[in-house]
Design a protein around this motif. Structure first.
Motif, mmCIF file in Angstrom:
data_model
loop_
_atom_site.group_PDB
_atom_site.id
_atom_site.type_symbol
_atom_site.label_atom_id
_atom_site.label_comp_id
_atom_site.label_asym_id
_atom_site.label_seq_id
_atom_site.Cartn_x
_atom_site.Cartn_y
_atom_site.Cartn_z
ATOM 1 N N PRO A 45 0.885 -1.221 0.018
ATOM 2 C CA PRO A 45 -0.050 -0.130 -0.148
ATOM 3 C C PRO A 45 0.709 1.011 -0.055
ATOM 4 C CG PRO A 45 -0.920 -1.614 1.570
ATOM 5 C CD PRO A 45 0.400 -1.884 1.056
ATOM 6 N N PHE A 46 2.117 1.238 0.570
ATOM 7 C CA PHE A 46 2.857 2.288 0.754
ATOM 8 C C PHE A 46 3.715 2.490 -0.781
ATOM 9 C CE2 PHE A 46 2.058 0.853 4.873
ATOM 10 C CZ PHE A 46 1.953 1.922 5.435
ATOM 11 N N ILE A 47 3.971 1.586 -1.380
ATOM 12 C CA ILE A 47 4.534 1.827 -2.655
ATOM 13 C C ILE A 47 3.290 2.002 -3.581
ATOM 14 C CG2 ILE A 47 5.812 0.231 -4.599
ATOM 15 C CD1 ILE A 47 7.117 0.619 -1.679
ATOM 16 N N ARG A 48 2.217 1.822 -3.432
ATOM 17 C CA ARG A 48 1.049 2.360 -4.345
ATOM 18 C C ARG A 48 1.282 4.045 -4.386
ATOM 19 N NH1 ARG A 48 -4.124 3.532 -3.125
ATOM 20 N NH2 ARG A 48 -5.503 3.504 -4.580
ATOM 21 N N GLN A 49 1.166 4.596 -2.882
ATOM 22 C CA GLN A 49 1.272 5.735 -2.548
ATOM 23 C C GLN A 49 2.471 6.580 -3.458
ATOM 24 O OE1 GLN A 49 1.354 7.115 1.424
ATOM 25 N NE2 GLN A 49 -0.972 7.406 1.208
ATOM 26 N N PHE A 50 3.688 5.827 -3.220
ATOM 27 C CA PHE A 50 4.876 6.294 -3.860
ATOM 28 C C PHE A 50 4.515 6.495 -5.413
ATOM 29 C CE2 PHE A 50 9.011 6.260 -5.679
ATOM 30 C CZ PHE A 50 9.923 7.108 -4.822
ATOM 31 N N ALA A 51 4.130 5.548 -5.819
ATOM 32 C CA ALA A 51 3.691 5.297 -7.400
ATOM 33 C C ALA A 51 2.741 6.565 -7.679
ATOM 34 C CB ALA A 51 3.392 3.951 -8.005
ATOM 35 N N HIS A 52 1.974 6.702 -6.982
ATOM 36 C CA HIS A 52 0.881 7.496 -7.528
ATOM 37 C C HIS A 52 1.233 9.042 -7.335
ATOM 38 C CE1 HIS A 52 -2.548 4.471 -7.612
ATOM 39 N NE2 HIS A 52 -1.396 4.094 -8.261
ATOM 40 N N VAL A 53 2.234 9.310 -6.526
ATOM 41 C CA VAL A 53 2.510 10.762 -6.655
ATOM 42 C C VAL A 53 2.873 11.430 -7.930
ATOM 43 C CG1 VAL A 53 4.260 12.514 -5.680
ATOM 44 C CG2 VAL A 53 3.651 10.460 -4.406
ATOM 45 N N ASP A 54 3.536 10.582 -8.819
ATOM 46 C CA ASP A 54 3.667 10.873 -10.102
ATOM 47 C C ASP A 54 3.827 9.523 -11.139
ATOM 48 O OD1 ASP A 54 4.612 11.657 -12.752
ATOM 49 O OD2 ASP A 54 5.896 13.057 -12.093
ATOM 50 N N ARG A 55 2.687 9.178 -11.448
ATOM 51 C CA ARG A 55 2.568 7.707 -12.087
ATOM 52 C C ARG A 55 3.382 7.762 -13.340
ATOM 53 N NH1 ARG A 55 -3.652 5.618 -11.011
ATOM 54 N NH2 ARG A 55 -3.872 7.370 -9.538
ATOM 55 N N ASP A 56 3.238 8.887 -14.073
ATOM 56 C CA ASP A 56 4.086 9.074 -15.528
ATOM 57 C C ASP A 56 5.409 8.750 -15.049
ATOM 58 O OD1 ASP A 56 1.726 9.421 -16.748
ATOM 59 O OD2 ASP A 56 1.974 11.476 -16.890
ATOM 60 N N TRP A 57 6.140 9.521 -14.162
ATOM 61 C CA TRP A 57 7.355 9.241 -13.685
ATOM 62 C C TRP A 57 7.757 7.812 -13.405
ATOM 63 C CZ3 TRP A 57 9.413 7.485 -9.356
ATOM 64 C CH2 TRP A 57 10.872 7.307 -9.366
ATOM 65 N N PHE A 58 6.843 7.148 -12.373
ATOM 66 C CA PHE A 58 7.062 5.874 -11.834
ATOM 67 C C PHE A 58 7.114 4.879 -12.957
ATOM 68 C CE2 PHE A 58 5.809 1.984 -9.820
ATOM 69 C CZ PHE A 58 6.606 1.919 -8.871
ATOM 70 N N GLY A 115 10.275 -4.669 -12.082
ATOM 71 C CA GLY A 115 9.891 -5.931 -11.201
ATOM 72 C C GLY A 115 8.839 -5.179 -10.214
ATOM 73 N N VAL A 116 8.953 -3.995 -9.820
ATOM 74 C CA VAL A 116 8.250 -3.253 -8.653
ATOM 75 C C VAL A 116 6.762 -2.985 -9.493
ATOM 76 C CG1 VAL A 116 7.704 -1.205 -7.229
ATOM 77 C CG2 VAL A 116 10.014 -2.484 -7.211
ATOM 78 N N GLN A 117 7.163 -2.282 -10.526
ATOM 79 C CA GLN A 117 5.705 -2.106 -11.420
ATOM 80 C C GLN A 117 4.908 -3.292 -11.595
ATOM 81 O OE1 GLN A 117 7.479 -0.521 -15.208
ATOM 82 N NE2 GLN A 117 8.444 1.284 -14.006
ATOM 83 N N LYS A 118 5.502 -4.316 -12.039
ATOM 84 C CA LYS A 118 4.582 -5.558 -12.415
ATOM 85 C C LYS A 118 3.977 -5.896 -11.266
ATOM 86 C CE LYS A 118 5.385 -10.158 -14.377
ATOM 87 N NZ LYS A 118 6.045 -11.164 -13.553
ATOM 88 N N TRP A 119 4.617 -6.157 -9.872
ATOM 89 C CA TRP A 119 4.355 -6.573 -8.591
ATOM 90 C C TRP A 119 3.264 -5.477 -8.394
ATOM 91 C CZ3 TRP A 119 5.559 -3.521 -4.086
ATOM 92 C CH2 TRP A 119 5.327 -4.256 -2.841
ATOM 93 N N LEU A 120 3.417 -4.331 -8.382
ATOM 94 C CA LEU A 120 2.207 -3.287 -8.165
ATOM 95 C C LEU A 120 0.898 -3.626 -8.863
ATOM 96 C CD1 LEU A 120 1.375 -0.839 -6.162
ATOM 97 C CD2 LEU A 120 2.648 0.652 -7.816
ATOM 98 N N THR A 121 1.208 -3.698 -10.250
ATOM 99 C CA THR A 121 0.207 -3.674 -10.949
ATOM 100 C C THR A 121 -0.727 -4.892 -10.764
ATOM 101 O OG1 THR A 121 1.282 -2.542 -12.766
ATOM 102 C CG2 THR A 121 -0.683 -3.895 -13.468
ATOM 103 N N SER A 122 -0.069 -5.832 -10.405
ATOM 104 C CA SER A 122 -0.972 -7.151 -10.203
ATOM 105 C C SER A 122 -1.661 -7.242 -8.765
ATOM 106 C CB SER A 122 0.083 -8.621 -10.174
ATOM 107 O OG SER A 122 0.709 -8.819 -9.246
ATOM 108 N N PHE A 123 -1.100 -6.443 -7.916
ATOM 109 C CA PHE A 123 -1.744 -6.357 -6.573
ATOM 110 C C PHE A 123 -3.004 -5.379 -6.704
ATOM 111 C CE2 PHE A 123 -2.122 -3.152 -3.346
ATOM 112 C CZ PHE A 123 -2.834 -3.975 -2.333
#
Ligand SMILES: N[C@@H](CCC(=O)N[C@@H](CS)C(=O)NCC(=O)O)C(=O)O
Length: 208
Positions: free
Chosen positions: A163-176, A183-191
């Motif tokens: 849930p915290f990585i989702r928050q980090f990603a959502h600060v600036d999705r385009d950048w993330f 690996g983190v992107q795929k893990w987050l997306t599947s979550f």
């Protein structure tokens, strides 16, 4: 007192701590009374149970109060853990707890400064973001060769941290999503696309 003998959960939908508690409680199939609150107007009954005033707060039918999200997860998993989010192996357990500590005490403050960089004008936003990226890099080094943080199976580590990585990603999705943290992107997306996540993000009316 609770009439129907169910635990009561005080929660706030977008809070990552409340999200991790709801993940474990839902996975463990604990039926409970969900009380949705807003942080700027906390109900007195919640504050009487837990004066520190943070969500999540779980009140058990016998009156015990659990007001730390990780403790709520551990309580739920002790009741029911069908897929072994908490592994048997004590070295794995120690590693999981160490990773969660790193997330809560090193990464989370960096995430907050990145998210609210305008409140910390001593440094530009990129400075705070690059501090947070150290943890993202650590997770990515694991997730570039395995599906979950501890290997090929989901554990408490994934659910407490994501849930915290989702928050980090959502600060600036385009950048993330333009970074090389594949690996983190795929893990987050599947979550985010999982049934469990959709379930815990269901909207509840405000409890009054
Ligand atoms: N250590 C606590 C932290 C919980 C926490 O800080 N929750 C935030 C919301 S995400 C909160 O309730 N803050 C109080 C406020 O903003 O008034 C836990 O793990 O449960």
């Amino acid at each position: 007192m609770n009439d129907n003998n169910q635990p009561i959960l005080y929660s706030f939908r977008r809070c990552p701590y409340a999200m991790r508690a709801r993940l474990a409680l839902t996975y463990a199939e604990i039926s409970l009374e969900h009380r949705e609150i807003i942080l700027r107007n906390k109900p007195q009954s919640m504050l009487s149970a837990s004066p520190k005033g943070t969500v999540p707060v779980l009140i058990l039918p016998e009156g015990k109060v659990i007001d730390e999200s990780l403790d709520i997860m551990l309580w739920a998993l002790a009741v029911n853990d069908p897929q072994h989010w908490v592994p048997e192996n004590s070295a794995d357990k120690t590693e999981i707890m160490a990773l969660i500590q790193k997330s809560d005490f090193d990464f989370k403050p960096q995430l907050d400064r990145y998210k609210y960089a305008d409140r910390h004008p001593e440094h530009p936003m990129e400075y705070y973001r690059s501090q947070g990226e150290l943890f993202i890099e650590l997770l990515n080094s694991k997730l570039s060769h395995q599906n979950y943080l501890m290997g090929q199976k989901v554990t408490l580590a994934d659910m407490a941290i994501v849930p915290f990585i989702r928050q980090f990603a959502h600060v600036d999705r385009d950048w993330f999503y333009s970074t090389s943290y594949k690996g983190v992107q795929k893990w987050l997306t599947s979550f985010i696309e999982s049934e469990l996540f959709l379930q815990i993000m269901a909207k509840h009316p405000l409890w009054e």
